[in-house]
Enzyme design. Structure first.
Site, PDB file in Angstrom:
ATOM      1  N   LYS A 121     -12.095 -40.333 -38.866  1.00  0.00           N
ATOM      2  CA  LYS A 121     -12.261 -41.604 -38.725  1.00  0.00           C
ATOM      3  C   LYS A 121     -13.140 -42.037 -39.618  1.00  0.00           C
ATOM      4  O   LYS A 121     -13.180 -43.223 -40.305  1.00  0.00           O
ATOM      5  CB  LYS A 121     -12.609 -42.084 -37.437  1.00  0.00           C
ATOM      6  CG  LYS A 121     -11.667 -42.141 -36.317  1.00  0.00           C
ATOM      7  CD  LYS A 121     -11.791 -42.975 -35.261  1.00  0.00           C
ATOM      8  CE  LYS A 121     -10.789 -42.963 -33.876  1.00  0.00           C
ATOM      9  NZ  LYS A 121     -11.305 -43.681 -32.929  1.00  0.00           N
ATOM     10  N   LYS A 204       0.318 -36.582 -35.372  1.00  0.00           N
ATOM     11  CA  LYS A 204       0.266 -37.057 -34.021  1.00  0.00           C
ATOM     12  C   LYS A 204       0.971 -38.331 -33.989  1.00  0.00           C
ATOM     13  O   LYS A 204       0.614 -39.070 -35.056  1.00  0.00           O
ATOM     14  CB  LYS A 204      -1.046 -37.114 -33.755  1.00  0.00           C
ATOM     15  CG  LYS A 204      -1.200 -37.464 -32.148  1.00  0.00           C
ATOM     16  CD  LYS A 204      -2.848 -37.405 -31.921  1.00  0.00           C
ATOM     17  CE  LYS A 204      -3.349 -38.642 -32.203  1.00  0.00           C
ATOM     18  NZ  LYS A 204      -4.666 -39.086 -31.911  1.00  0.00           N
ATOM     19  N   LYS A 207      -1.301 -44.851 -32.646  1.00  0.00           N
ATOM     20  CA  LYS A 207      -1.003 -46.482 -32.803  1.00  0.00           C
ATOM     21  C   LYS A 207      -1.687 -46.725 -34.433  1.00  0.00           C
ATOM     22  O   LYS A 207      -1.442 -48.207 -34.810  1.00  0.00           O
ATOM     23  CB  LYS A 207      -1.793 -47.032 -31.908  1.00  0.00           C
ATOM     24  CG  LYS A 207      -3.472 -46.817 -31.535  1.00  0.00           C
ATOM     25  CD  LYS A 207      -3.911 -47.270 -30.142  1.00  0.00           C
ATOM     26  CE  LYS A 207      -4.996 -46.366 -29.744  1.00  0.00           C
ATOM     27  NZ  LYS A 207      -5.227 -46.570 -28.399  1.00  0.00           N
TER      28      LYS A 207
HETATM   29  P1  AMP Z   1      -6.635 -43.104 -27.334  1.00  0.00           P
HETATM   30  O1  AMP Z   1      -5.472 -43.901 -27.598  1.00  0.00           O
HETATM   31  O2  AMP Z   1      -7.162 -42.598 -28.423  1.00  0.00           O
HETATM   32  O3  AMP Z   1      -7.863 -43.905 -26.554  1.00  0.00           O
HETATM   33  O4  AMP Z   1      -6.146 -41.850 -26.328  1.00  0.00           O
HETATM   34  C1  AMP Z   1      -5.805 -42.150 -24.840  1.00  0.00           C
HETATM   35  C2  AMP Z   1      -5.330 -40.896 -24.406  1.00  0.00           C
HETATM   36  O5  AMP Z   1      -4.032 -40.900 -24.976  1.00  0.00           O
HETATM   37  C3  AMP Z   1      -6.299 -39.463 -24.882  1.00  0.00           C
HETATM   38  O6  AMP Z   1      -6.082 -38.846 -23.392  1.00  0.00           O
HETATM   39  C4  AMP Z   1      -5.092 -38.931 -25.763  1.00  0.00           C
HETATM   40  O7  AMP Z   1      -5.372 -37.645 -25.858  1.00  0.00           O
HETATM   41  C5  AMP Z   1      -3.876 -39.460 -25.364  1.00  0.00           C
HETATM   42  N1  AMP Z   1      -3.127 -39.508 -26.452  1.00  0.00           N
HETATM   43  C6  AMP Z   1      -3.230 -40.297 -27.573  1.00  0.00           C
HETATM   44  N2  AMP Z   1      -2.158 -40.038 -28.492  1.00  0.00           N
HETATM   45  C7  AMP Z   1      -1.310 -38.933 -28.104  1.00  0.00           C
HETATM   46  C8  AMP Z   1      -0.268 -38.454 -28.260  1.00  0.00           C
HETATM   47  N3  AMP Z   1       0.517 -38.569 -29.631  1.00  0.00           N
HETATM   48  N4  AMP Z   1       0.357 -37.379 -27.603  1.00  0.00           N
HETATM   49  C9  AMP Z   1      -0.142 -37.005 -26.381  1.00  0.00           C
HETATM   50  N5  AMP Z   1      -1.420 -37.706 -25.973  1.00  0.00           N
HETATM   51  C10 AMP Z   1      -1.947 -38.816 -26.660  1.00  0.00           C
END
Ligand code: AMP
Ligand code: TRP
Length: 343
Positions: A121, A204, A207
């Protein structure tokens, strides 16, 4: 000094999601769907919209406020029930920020510089990253340990942060000769702990990917979902009969994993049905499963968003309940550290 026995802590599950943009199918399968499934078991479940984490990178204030409500709506649309779980946003419970400061004095600077999420980041100009972005994992440890949470369901990408949470708990317990914090278990389980981009099986699903075609958003309608799956990158080979045959086929593996996670089947069960068929047959079937599971969620999300006052009420009530658990644990932490409390 003995290792803390997690059995001396009551079972408690904590997890959080950042309100920093539209949520994706990765968030749903890797996190939200599992959060809902963990409710009603032995462990108390506490779920948090981590808005203080989101502001470690720039957020437009009006948009952020909307996204916090949207993330809360996504939790509920995915099945998190505020009657069964504590659902709240982080900034309304000041214990998180206070505990994070205490942990800033426990964690070491070197631990923070080693975090791959910080490196990703912060990019090349890391001197210009916010100090909060560097300290991000100490706040995450505070989220978890302010509730003495024993288990944390997350996607694969959060593994390193959870290890750091365990390091902070262990160092605190060691330095102050107490068994105050549990050594939290990561729950990184199932076939969808790392949902990949639909355009590139080595990245991955995220968003923040510039290509909208790379992800399925929780706000996409049925047509958009079907079209993104139709255009998803694949190879020309037919599907194998078991998971082994997908080893060197990241895009194919990703689509099969998504199917399995959506339909609550194993990869082998899915492949038993599609063995020998190509993506011409598999993609429409996947699109059907995806639309059938996502459409009710998208609909529920927009229904919740139509009544922001109700979301605010849920979050206020959740914050009260979270605060009641967090405050005594924070107070005890201050006592252990020798801070004077006269009220
Ligand atoms: P974040 O949107 O970064 O706050 O992530 C929120 C949750 O979603 C965390 O537990 C991440 O590990 C999970 N997560 C985000 N992107 C993925 C993905 N592509 N596959 C699986 N889990 C995800
Ligand atoms: N860092 C997590 C992510 O980006 C979000 C998060 C913040 C979190 N605090 C947490 C996850 C506590 C689990 C537990 O996905």
């Amino acid at each position: 000094m003995s290792e803390p026995q997690n059995s001396t802590f009551r079972p408690r599950i904590f997890s959080g999601i950042q309100p920093s943009g539209g949520l994706t199918l990765g968030n749903y399968l890797g996190a939200l769907k599992r959060f809902a499934a963990l409710q009603g078991g032995e462990a108390e479940t506490i779920y948090c919209v981590v808005d203080l984490h989101a502001i470690t990178v720039w957020q437009e204030p009006e948009q952020l406020r909307m996204r916090i409500r949207e993330a809360a709506a996504a939790f509920m649309a995915a099945g998190v029930d505020p009657a069964k779980s504590v659902l709240f946003n982080q900034s309304q419970v000041s214990a998180h920020a206070e505990m994070a400061w205490l942990f800033n004095t426990v964690a070491r600077v070197g631990w923070m510089y080693r975090m791959t999420q910080f490196k990703d980041k912060a990019g090349k100009n890391s001197e210009n990253a916010s100090l909060g972005l560097l300290a991000y994992p100490a706040l995450m440890a505070a989220d978890i340990l302010t509730y003495q949470a024993t288990a944390v369901p997350v996607g694969e990408d959060q593994k390193q942060h959870l290890e750091l949470t365990r390091d902070i708990a262990a160092k605190f317990n060691h330095d102050y000769k107490v068994d105050h914090f549990p050594i939290t278990q990561p729950l990184i389980e199932g076939v969808a702990t790392r949902v990949m981009s639909l355009r590139d099986g080595s990245k991955k699903m995220s968003k923040s990917d510039p290509s909208d075609a790379s992800r399925i958003n929780l706000t996409d309608d049925a047509d958009a979902i079907a079209q993104k799956i139709r255009k998803a990158r694949t190879d020309a080979d037919p599907l194998p009969g078991s998971a082994d045959g997908l080893k060197d086929r990241p895009e194919a593996r990703n689509l099969v994993n998504i199917y399995a996670a959506l339909s609550d089947e194993t990869v082998d069960q899915v492949l038993a049905r599609f063995e020998g068929q190509g993506f011409g047959a598999f993609k429409p079937a996947l699109a059907e499963v995806a639309v059938a599971s996502m459409a009710p969620i998208t609909k529920a999300m927009s229904d919740y968003m139509a009544d922001p006052a109700e979301i605010d009420r849920v979050l206020a009530d959740g914050a009260d309940r979270a605060e009641a658990i967090a405050r005594p644990i924070l107070d005890r932490t201050k006592d252990i550290m020798g801070l004077l409390r006269t009220r």
